[in-house]
Scaffold this active site. Sequence first.
Site, short mmCIF file in Angstrom:
data_model
loop_
_atom_site.label_atom_id
_atom_site.label_comp_id
_atom_site.label_asym_id
_atom_site.label_seq_id
_atom_site.Cartn_x
_atom_site.Cartn_y
_atom_site.Cartn_z
N HIS A 77 -9.68 0.93 4.97
CA HIS A 77 -8.37 1.13 5.61
C HIS A 77 -8.56 2.04 6.82
O HIS A 77 -9.38 2.98 6.79
CB HIS A 77 -7.38 1.75 4.62
CG HIS A 77 -5.99 1.74 5.17
ND1 HIS A 77 -5.55 2.68 6.07
CD2 HIS A 77 -4.96 0.88 5.00
CE1 HIS A 77 -4.29 2.39 6.42
NE2 HIS A 77 -3.92 1.30 5.78
N GLU A 91 -6.94 4.43 8.00
CA GLU A 91 -6.76 5.87 7.79
C GLU A 91 -8.03 6.49 7.22
O GLU A 91 -8.36 7.64 7.51
CB GLU A 91 -5.53 6.12 6.89
CG GLU A 91 -4.24 5.87 7.67
CD GLU A 91 -3.08 5.36 6.85
OE1 GLU A 91 -3.08 5.49 5.62
OE2 GLU A 91 -2.15 4.79 7.48
N LYS A 96 0.05 4.24 -0.22
CA LYS A 96 -0.63 5.39 0.42
C LYS A 96 -0.48 6.64 -0.45
O LYS A 96 -0.47 6.53 -1.67
CB LYS A 96 -0.12 5.58 1.85
CG LYS A 96 -0.26 4.27 2.67
CD LYS A 96 -0.10 4.44 4.14
CE LYS A 96 -0.30 3.09 4.83
NZ LYS A 96 -0.22 3.17 6.27
N GLY A 139 2.45 2.23 10.79
CA GLY A 139 3.37 3.35 10.67
C GLY A 139 4.07 3.72 11.96
O GLY A 139 4.66 4.79 12.06
N GLU A 149 -5.34 -5.15 10.34
CA GLU A 149 -4.32 -4.12 10.57
C GLU A 149 -4.60 -3.41 11.89
O GLU A 149 -5.44 -2.48 11.93
CB GLU A 149 -4.34 -3.10 9.43
CG GLU A 149 -4.03 -3.67 8.07
CD GLU A 149 -3.47 -2.61 7.12
OE1 GLU A 149 -2.35 -2.79 6.66
OE2 GLU A 149 -4.15 -1.60 6.88
N SER A 171 3.43 -2.21 10.17
CA SER A 171 4.89 -2.21 10.33
C SER A 171 5.55 -3.53 9.95
O SER A 171 6.54 -3.92 10.57
CB SER A 171 5.26 -1.80 11.77
OG SER A 171 4.81 -0.49 12.04
N ASN A 226 0.86 -1.19 0.00
CA ASN A 226 0.00 0.00 0.00
C ASN A 226 0.89 1.24 0.00
O ASN A 226 1.50 1.56 1.02
CB ASN A 226 -0.91 -0.03 1.25
CG ASN A 226 -1.76 1.22 1.37
OD1 ASN A 226 -1.78 2.07 0.47
ND2 ASN A 226 -2.48 1.34 2.48
#
Length: 251
Positions: free
Chosen positions: A95, A97, A11, A173, A167, A212, A9
């Site tokens: 996702h 985010e 992003k 991150g 996730e 990560s 991904n």
Amino acid sequence: MRRPMVAGNWKMHGTRASVAELINGLSRQVLPDDVEIAVFPSSVHLVQVSAELAGKAVVVGAQDCATEPQQGALTGEVAAFQLLDAGCSLVLVGHSERRSLLGDSDEVVTRKFAAAQSCGLTPVLCVGETLAQREAGETLAVVARQLAAVAGKLGVQVFERAVIAYEPVWAIGTGLTASPEQAQEVHAAIRSQLAAQDAELAGRVRILYGGSVKAASAAELFGMPDIDGGLVGGASLNADEFGAICRAAGS
Ligand code: 13P
């Protein structure tokens, strides 16, 4: 046997030049035949990436799609139909985010999931708990609710043509990876939730881990019985690192 998948991904990263360089780097990697490999560039790079990867064993996905499957008056959105036309076969939905920063509710995620499938795209449904939810002991309940939102509305059979990505938000991150045991516990719970309705289907669904993932941690995670590969953020922007993660998923 489930075929492992490793997905990158990207992003909101990249320029046309850096994307071309990353694809060149990927082309130099020895990639395992028994792993499905996918990259998810930003939508503005999808056509470029699809063209540059033509003939290579790396498929392309988008990071999101509109709730409406077909083109229409929805300024700023991209329809699943357009993603298909741009060369995508996959699309991320839900996702974290998007859920936490851009307001995608379970209901919106479910509509995007359905829109993707109605155009022949394979949705990758992302689920996961925040740190506060984990610390409150709510991890399995949160993930179960996110999964049930889709399965309840659309029926469990939709997972015949979908991938799930667990996730944990606290691992995205941050450099904090869930331990293989922590991830396995959630993956097993996801699979058994599906198995309660259709055991054979549950045995076929691929469940990826994201948060990560690095080359150094990949093999141990992918060695767990219910972890079928990874959804990789930061490390997928480095071709050598991503190549090593792909190889860790191979037999
Ligand atoms: P990182 O690998 O950078 O933690 O990102 C994970 C992720 O969000 C992939 O979708």
